[in-house]
Scaffold this active site. Structure first.
Site, PDB file in Angstrom:
ATOM      1  N   ASN A 192      -6.654 -46.138 -76.346  1.00 28.34           N
ATOM      2  CA  ASN A 192      -6.433 -46.562 -75.466  1.00 28.34           C
ATOM      3  C   ASN A 192      -7.960 -47.011 -74.514  1.00 28.34           C
ATOM      4  O   ASN A 192      -7.660 -47.666 -73.429  1.00 28.34           O
ATOM      5  CB  ASN A 192      -6.211 -45.396 -74.368  1.00 28.34           C
ATOM      6  N   GLY A 239     -12.163 -48.862 -75.538  1.00 27.81           N
ATOM      7  CA  GLY A 239     -13.402 -49.264 -76.590  1.00 27.81           C
ATOM      8  C   GLY A 239     -12.736 -49.679 -77.747  1.00 27.81           C
ATOM      9  O   GLY A 239     -11.825 -50.590 -77.820  1.00 27.81           O
ATOM     10  N   ILE A 240     -13.266 -49.051 -78.886  1.00 27.88           N
ATOM     11  CA  ILE A 240     -13.048 -49.713 -80.196  1.00 27.88           C
ATOM     12  C   ILE A 240     -11.414 -49.706 -80.668  1.00 27.88           C
ATOM     13  O   ILE A 240     -11.119 -50.701 -81.256  1.00 27.88           O
ATOM     14  CB  ILE A 240     -13.889 -49.404 -81.240  1.00 27.88           C
ATOM     15  N   ARG A 259      -4.737 -38.958 -75.136  1.00 28.06           N
ATOM     16  CA  ARG A 259      -4.147 -37.530 -74.380  1.00 28.06           C
ATOM     17  C   ARG A 259      -3.280 -37.688 -73.158  1.00 28.06           C
ATOM     18  O   ARG A 259      -2.464 -36.886 -73.035  1.00 28.06           O
ATOM     19  CB  ARG A 259      -5.515 -36.807 -73.935  1.00 28.06           C
ATOM     20  N   ASP A 313      -2.871 -34.647 -78.767  1.00 25.25           N
ATOM     21  CA  ASP A 313      -4.153 -34.129 -79.045  1.00 25.25           C
ATOM     22  C   ASP A 313      -4.168 -33.872 -80.545  1.00 25.25           C
ATOM     23  O   ASP A 313      -3.485 -32.922 -81.039  1.00 25.25           O
ATOM     24  CB  ASP A 313      -4.112 -32.817 -78.163  1.00 25.25           C
ATOM     25  N   GLY A 370     -12.387 -39.964 -81.387  1.00 23.52           N
ATOM     26  CA  GLY A 370     -13.422 -38.989 -81.560  1.00 23.52           C
ATOM     27  C   GLY A 370     -14.249 -38.711 -80.215  1.00 23.52           C
ATOM     28  O   GLY A 370     -13.945 -39.313 -79.253  1.00 23.52           O
ATOM     29  N   TYR A 421     -22.020 -34.502 -84.586  1.00 23.15           N
ATOM     30  CA  TYR A 421     -21.237 -35.857 -84.631  1.00 23.15           C
ATOM     31  C   TYR A 421     -21.529 -36.526 -86.161  1.00 23.15           C
ATOM     32  O   TYR A 421     -20.820 -36.848 -86.698  1.00 23.15           O
ATOM     33  CB  TYR A 421     -21.873 -36.830 -83.504  1.00 23.15           C
ATOM     34  N   LYS A 441     -18.932 -37.359 -89.009  1.00 21.80           N
ATOM     35  CA  LYS A 441     -18.584 -38.828 -89.423  1.00 21.80           C
ATOM     36  C   LYS A 441     -18.891 -38.919 -90.842  1.00 21.80           C
ATOM     37  O   LYS A 441     -18.287 -39.621 -91.548  1.00 21.80           O
ATOM     38  CB  LYS A 441     -19.415 -39.924 -88.410  1.00 21.80           C
TER      39      LYS A 441
END
Length: 250
Positions: free
Chosen positions: A22, A24-25, A45, A64, A93, A156, A160
């Site tokens: 929904n 950004g990337i 969400r 979720d 993320g 993080y 990743k």
């Protein structure tokens, strides 16, 4: 990976699911794949689809990814509308940045549960349909931080980095069934989040990037689109950096 047909017999693209699509990337990836003719669904969400994606026929489902039942329900909804998911882009993320000595157990486990275990839940659910179809593309959106490291991002970076082991294990399990699993690892990307950083901090980041600039979300999306394409059918278990040279050798 051949195109599917609708019940009316009209040709259409593949059934694609982009988690966290929904903004950004994720939004850029969903836009790129929908523009290329795929039937794209996104998770968020809220379950709402941005107008620019709705105009391309993209649908949204509420999900979720820390909840196994919610993941199953989201896939079931997508399958009912677009057919079995042939391309999964695990992009959703979160971050909870703080220095190691200040990082709580919850700070660590919540990021792992979303970024790594959440991706696992989606890959596991997607694999069921892909195995039956004997084809599929799984693309996990990681980060240069996963291999390069970053102070204040132990949680993080760990999450990743874990995506690499996930992709490579899936490749060894399912590679003989026409299913590929790869990791795309973006560096710093020009988003609302980076634009809001203090100018001095932005300049510090830029000075470490050989290309001398941040990536655009569309540049990340273009690489994801290729890795998910027919042309990339012999690429699996790979980590593709899109970071302007920041993480060279890692």
């Amino acid at each position: 990976m051949s195109s599917q047909t609708t019940d009316q017999g009209a040709p259409s693209g593949r059934s694609v699911l982009v988690t966290g699509g929904n903004r950004g990337i994720g939004l850029a990836i969903a836009r790129a794949l929908a523009s290329a003719g795929d039937r794209v669904a996104i998770t968020s969400r809220s379950g709402e689809v941005p107008t620019e994606l709705a105009d391309l026929g993209v649908i949204a489902v509420r999900c979720d990814i820390t909840d196994t039942e919610a993941v199953d329900a989201a896939f079931t909804e997508v399958e009912a509308t677009n057919g079995p998911v042939e391309v999964l882009i695990a992009n959703a993320g979160i971050t909870k940045d703080t220095l190691l000595m200040r990082m709580s157990d919850d700070d660590f486990t919540q990021v792992l549960d979303t970024n790594l275990t959440g991706a696992f839940r989606c890959v596991r659910r997607a694999s069921k349909g892909m195995i039956r179809l004997r084809r599929g593309r799984i693309v996990l959106v990681s980060s240069v931080v996963g291999l390069y490291g970053s102070p204040g991002q132990v949680n993080y970076a760990s999450s990743k980095a874990g995506l690499v082991g996930l992709a490579r294990s899936v490749t060894r399990e399912l590679g003989g069934r026409g299913i590929t699993a790869n990791v795309v690892a973006p560096g710093f990307v020009q988003t609302d989040m980076t634009a809001a950083l203090p100018e001095a901090q932005q300049q510090a980041y830029l000075s470490a990037i050989p290309a001398g600039r941040f990536a655009t979300a569309d540049e990340i999306a273009g690489v994801v689109r290729f890795v998910a394409s027919d042309e990339a059918g012999y690429i699996s278990g790979a980590v593709v950096p899109v970071d302007g040279g920041l993480g060279m050798g890692h």
